[in-house]
Design a protein around this motif. Structure first.
Motif, short mmCIF file in Angstrom:
data_model
loop_
_atom_site.label_atom_id
_atom_site.label_comp_id
_atom_site.label_asym_id
_atom_site.label_seq_id
_atom_site.Cartn_x
_atom_site.Cartn_y
_atom_site.Cartn_z
N SER A 60 72.12 75.86 34.69
CA SER A 60 72.51 76.23 33.32
C SER A 60 72.03 75.18 32.33
N ASN A 105 72.32 81.35 23.09
CA ASN A 105 71.40 81.53 24.21
C ASN A 105 71.16 83.03 24.39
N GLN A 106 69.98 83.45 24.00
CA GLN A 106 69.63 84.86 24.06
C GLN A 106 69.01 85.20 25.40
N VAL A 107 69.50 86.28 26.01
CA VAL A 107 69.02 86.70 27.32
C VAL A 107 68.82 88.21 27.33
N LEU A 164 76.47 83.30 26.05
CA LEU A 164 75.20 84.03 26.04
C LEU A 164 75.26 85.21 25.08
N SER A 184 73.25 88.86 24.66
CA SER A 184 72.28 89.81 25.21
C SER A 184 71.54 90.48 24.06
N PHE A 241 69.63 76.62 29.52
CA PHE A 241 70.44 76.93 28.34
C PHE A 241 70.88 75.63 27.68
N LEU A 277 75.59 80.89 36.43
CA LEU A 277 75.91 80.49 35.06
C LEU A 277 77.15 79.60 35.04
#
Length: 678
Positions: free
Chosen positions: A570, A579-581, A670, A672, A574, A664
């Motif tokens: 992580s 934190n874009q996933v 996070l 999305s 990150f 994670l």
């Protein structure tokens, strides 16, 4: 410290020269010392003549100094004897009368010719050659050192051979530098001999007339003959030494003591002693020289040479027998062929234009950067990085370089030696002039700029790097990308032994009872392939020991280890507040799991090509959105699917990071921004 015989001989020789210079000596001893001077000159000349390279006479500058001082001491002693007694011993009288044929004019002419030959031709020529040789030797040192480094990096020589070659280069530079200065001794000696001769003639005539009541013609005859003889017995050895100097500098210091070096080099070839002794015996028999002194010296030198030749023949036979045994044993060894089949794990080859970047003497630091690359990767990923071989390749363009992994070219690049690479980080609006190019490591657009543009580019916000940094960065990324291929069982064994020093119980339980070295290697290779550090081997081994009894499948064990290292994973991927996933559609996950098959070799995916292509297109479409915004695409999956999904997309999208929910850290937030779906 114990006094050696060689030290005593050298010390006594120098003390004798001082005593001869200060104290009056009888003419018989002067004859003895003059004969010794001639013998030394002959030995030095023949040694210089038969030496295969200058290093065989590395102590020549010291020899030159010693014999010059000794010869000047003889000049002083003979001058004192001539002016005080009107006599100078058998050797000087013989040279004065015999060489000139009792004719003063002939003697004077011959003496002047010898002085001109010695001073104007040989001495000045040797001085010039020594000066030029010193300059060219020093200029050639960087190239020779670079060649040694290249041979070492290419594996042609080992570290011991490289050290010996570097020492030889330093010795050559030291030798020619010393010879450049030592040649001034020869020049000064020739001038001093000429001045002493003029003083002897003038002073002798005056003393003969005013102190001894001689007629002018009688004083002129007596003292001129003696002076010419004295000049000849000085100039002939001086001429031989000058000739030896010229021979040697046209063909450095050793670690041994000076006395050992001098005695070993002057007596290293019996034929030299034979020739020198034969010349002295001939002179003692044919000429009016004292046969007991001259021929006696020659006979003694011949006997010494005979004894040395016998010892060398015995030693040669012993070495021949020993070498034959070694060669016979070497022929039986299969390694003679196997060694030719070795392939270097990592190689960096470059054109001749990049050589200055790797040459320390020219300010290049590429070799140091390569060492730091290995250190940096070892600290970052926790594994052993093989030695990186550097070698020049004349088949490449001057500014081109290539990177090979296990003998196969993986990447290449080209630099401009006197330029810098400027890259726009994305927010700089003002453009600068330069040569457009592509940054080799990350394939980013860049510009080649000059030194004068560097400061302005940095002020505007461009990222500016120099050529060595470009090569080092490219090499680092290639090594990281292929590090899993370079991890051998031997490397894993070294890592296991390292852990065993502080955690012997853990290692005893794990290897080989639960897992073999090869199985552990596969787990570590899986982690390195995705850029996960294995530095925390204790945790890795603990997880393997806990789960190896359930499954020995390296892929499954890899997932267990990754989950245990979720904090470090992580932290690696990150590091921002937002934190874009991208997530993976559960439908795709189920599709993948339905097509996972088990075999004796492990698990593998059997998804049909049509379905796989749909998943790949959907993955690329979603990942492009994050790439367009300047972010690294990260896709989240369930733990059981992660390894198979990653393998499915890694060939087409190697830069996409795939992480499971179990990897994670709970503190990570996070967001999305999309879902891979079909």
């Amino acid at each position: 410290m114990k006094m050696k015989a060689g030290d005593i001989i050298i010390g006594m020789f120098l003390i004798m020269a001082i005593i001869i210079m200060i104290l009056p000596i009888p003419s018989i001893f002067l004859d003895l010392f003059i004969t010794l001077n001639i013998a030394l000159a002959l030995i030095i000349l023949f040694n210089a003549l038969f030496a295969r390279e200058a290093l065989e006479m590395s102590s020549f500058p010291s020899i030159l100094l010693f014999v010059t001082v000794y010869r000047l001491a003889l000049n002083v002693s003979s001058t004192r004897l001539i002016l005080t007694t009107g006599e100078a011993g058998n050797v000087i009288e013989t040279f004065g009368g015999f060489v000139g044929g009792s004719d003063l004019v002939v003697g004077i002419v011959i003496f002047i010719i010898l002085v001109i030959i010695n001073f104007m031709v040989i001495t000045k020529g040797s001085e010039r050659v020594a000066e030029v040789a010193a300059r060219f030797t020093l200029d050639a040192m960087p190239g020779k050192q670079m060649a040694i480094d290249a041979d070492l990096n290419s594996g042609l020589i080992d570290e011991l051979q490289a050290r010996e070659r570097r020492q030889k280069i330093q010795d050559e530079a030291s030798f020619y530098g010393s010879m450049d200065g030592a040649s001034k001794f020869v020049k000064g000696d020739a001038i001093a001999g000429l001045i002493i001769t003029m003083i002897n003639i003038t002073g002798g005539i005056l003393i003969g007339i005013f102190n001894k009541g001689m007629e002018v013609s009688e004083a002129l005859s007596v003292y001129t003959i003696l002076t010419i003889g004295d000049g000849l017995v000085s100039q002939i050895p001086a001429l031989l030494i000058s000739l030896a100097t010229g021979i040697l500098v046209t063909k450095v210091s050793k670690e041994a003591d000076v006395s050992d070096t001098l005695l070993k080099e002057l007596g290293s070839m019996p034929k030299v002693l034979y020739l020198a002794g034969s010349v002295l015996i001939f002179l003692g028999i044919v000429t009016p020289l004292n046969p007991f002194i001259v021929s006696g010296f020659g006979l003694g030198i011949v006997l010494v040479g005979r004894r040395m030749q016998t010892e060398m023949q015995v030693q040669a036979i012993e070495e021949e027998i020993s070498s034959e045994d070694v060669e016979a044993e070497a022929v039986r060894k299969p390694e003679n062929v196997v060694s030719l089949l070795q392939v270097d794990p990592i190689e960096l080859e470059f054109g001749y234009g990049i050589i200055p970047l790797a040459d320390v003497s020219q300010g290049g630091d590429l070799l140091d950067r390569v060492v730091m690359i290995r250190r940096q990767i070892a600290l970052e990923l926790g594994t052993i990085v093989p030695i990186i071989r550097l070698r020049d390749n004349i088949q490449l363009n001057p500014n081109q370089y290539i990177i090979k992994i296990k003998g196969t070219q993986i990447a290449e690049g080209e630099i401009l030696f006197d330029h810098y690479m400027a890259m726009n980080p994305g927010y700089v609006e003002e453009e600068i002039d330069g040569i457009e190019t592509i940054e080799p490591a990350f394939k980013l657009p860049a510009l080649w700029i000059t030194e004068g543009q560097r400061e302005r580019a940095e002020t505007l916000g461009y990222t500016v790097v120099d050529p060595p940094s470009i090569i080092a960065t490219h090499l680092t990324e290639i090594v990281k990308e292929h590090l899993h291929e370079l991890l051998t069982r031997q490397d894993v064994k070294i890592l296991i032994n390292n852990v065993s020093e502080n955690h012997p119980t853990l290692v005893e339980e794990l290897v080989p009872k639960l897992l073999s070295v090869g199985e552990i290697q596969k787990v570590l290779m899986n982690m390195l392939k995705e850029g996960i550090s294995i530095r925390d081997l204790v945790t890795v081994f603990e997880i393997l020991a806990d789960n190896a009894s359930v499954s020995r499948d390296p892929d499954l064990l890899t997932e267990y280890v990754r989950q245990a290292l979720k904090r470090s994973i992580s932290a690696k991927f990150f590091d921002g507040e937002t934190n874009q996933v991208i997530t993976l559609d559960p439908t795709i996950e189920q599709l993948i799991m339905d097509h996972v098959k088990q075999s004796e070799q492990g698990t593998y995916l059997t998804l049909d090509p049509e379905s796989m292509e749909k998943v790949l297109k959907a993955t690329g479409s979603e990942a492009e959105k994050l790439v367009a915004s300047g972010r690294v695409p990260i896709i989240l999956t369930s733990p059981i699917v992660r390894i198979y999904y990653k393998r499915m997309i890694e060939e087409r999208y190697p830069d996409i990071i795939v992480i499971s929910y179990s990897e994670l850290d709970p503190t990570i937030e996070l967001q999305s921004v999309g879902m891979v779906t079909i």
